[in-house]
Design a protein around this motif. Sequence first.
Motif, PDB file in Angstrom:
ATOM      1  N   VAL A  98      19.989 -41.514 -25.500  1.00  0.00           N
ATOM      2  CA  VAL A  98      19.634 -40.143 -25.901  1.00  0.00           C
ATOM      3  C   VAL A  98      18.808 -39.470 -24.812  1.00  0.00           C
ATOM      4  N   ASP A  99      17.937 -40.208 -24.142  1.00  0.00           N
ATOM      5  CA  ASP A  99      17.221 -39.640 -22.992  1.00  0.00           C
ATOM      6  C   ASP A  99      18.197 -39.217 -21.895  1.00  0.00           C
ATOM      7  N   ARG A 100      19.200 -40.048 -21.658  1.00  0.00           N
ATOM      8  CA  ARG A 100      20.204 -39.728 -20.643  1.00  0.00           C
ATOM      9  C   ARG A 100      21.030 -38.506 -21.049  1.00  0.00           C
ATOM     10  N   LEU A 101      21.337 -38.378 -22.356  1.00  0.00           N
ATOM     11  CA  LEU A 101      22.033 -37.192 -22.860  1.00  0.00           C
ATOM     12  C   LEU A 101      21.210 -35.941 -22.573  1.00  0.00           C
ATOM     13  N   HIS A 102      19.931 -36.019 -22.806  1.00  0.00           N
ATOM     14  CA  HIS A 102      19.047 -34.889 -22.514  1.00  0.00           C
ATOM     15  C   HIS A 102      19.111 -34.529 -21.038  1.00  0.00           C
ATOM     16  N   ASP A 103      19.053 -35.525 -20.171  1.00  0.00           N
ATOM     17  CA  ASP A 103      19.105 -35.273 -18.728  1.00  0.00           C
ATOM     18  C   ASP A 103      20.460 -34.712 -18.298  1.00  0.00           C
ATOM     19  N   MET A 156      22.396 -32.930 -20.030  1.00  0.00           N
ATOM     20  CA  MET A 156      22.596 -31.615 -20.628  1.00  0.00           C
ATOM     21  C   MET A 156      21.918 -30.499 -19.826  1.00  0.00           C
ATOM     22  N   GLN A 157      20.955 -30.836 -19.004  1.00  0.00           N
ATOM     23  CA  GLN A 157      20.169 -29.822 -18.289  1.00  0.00           C
ATOM     24  C   GLN A 157      21.008 -28.902 -17.395  1.00  0.00           C
ATOM     25  N   HIS A 169      25.282 -39.420 -31.193  1.00  0.00           N
ATOM     26  CA  HIS A 169      24.105 -38.553 -31.314  1.00  0.00           C
ATOM     27  C   HIS A 169      24.410 -37.248 -30.620  1.00  0.00           C
ATOM     28  N   LEU A 204      22.844 -33.276 -29.381  1.00  0.00           N
ATOM     29  CA  LEU A 204      21.730 -32.367 -29.129  1.00  0.00           C
ATOM     30  C   LEU A 204      22.278 -30.970 -28.926  1.00  0.00           C
ATOM     31  N   GLY A 237      21.321 -27.017 -27.368  1.00  0.00           N
ATOM     32  CA  GLY A 237      20.422 -26.287 -26.490  1.00  0.00           C
ATOM     33  C   GLY A 237      20.907 -24.888 -26.264  1.00  0.00           C
TER      34      GLY A 237
END
Length: 112
Positions: A47-52, A54-55, A104, A106, A108
């Motif tokens: 999930v941390d990697r998904l956040h990264d 997605m940026q 999962h 996210l 944005g």
Amino acid sequence: MKKNNGFTLVEVIISASILMTVVTTMFPLLHIITTEKIILSDRRTIVDRLHDEMQPFLLESKKTPYESVKNINQKLVTFTFVLDRNYIKGCVVWENAKKKKESHCLYGVPKS
């Protein structure tokens, strides 16, 4: 006076059976705890990697839809990014340590 020469056979058998009972209940519990620890650790990392990942879609307006497959912790992980109304929806799918599919997502707001 009575002479004590050690433990009787019955005492040894009882204590050995108690010890074996404790051991046979603890090994499966330790296996379950270890598996859950791996699942939670992988979930946090992915999930941390998904956040990264997605940026660029949020900050640089990278084109959607987009899909990529990466290897994270010896697991094949599929990232997908699509435009969902006015939001960027980033989802990730992988197989966890219990061999079950996990996902999962996210959302944005892209930079205008």
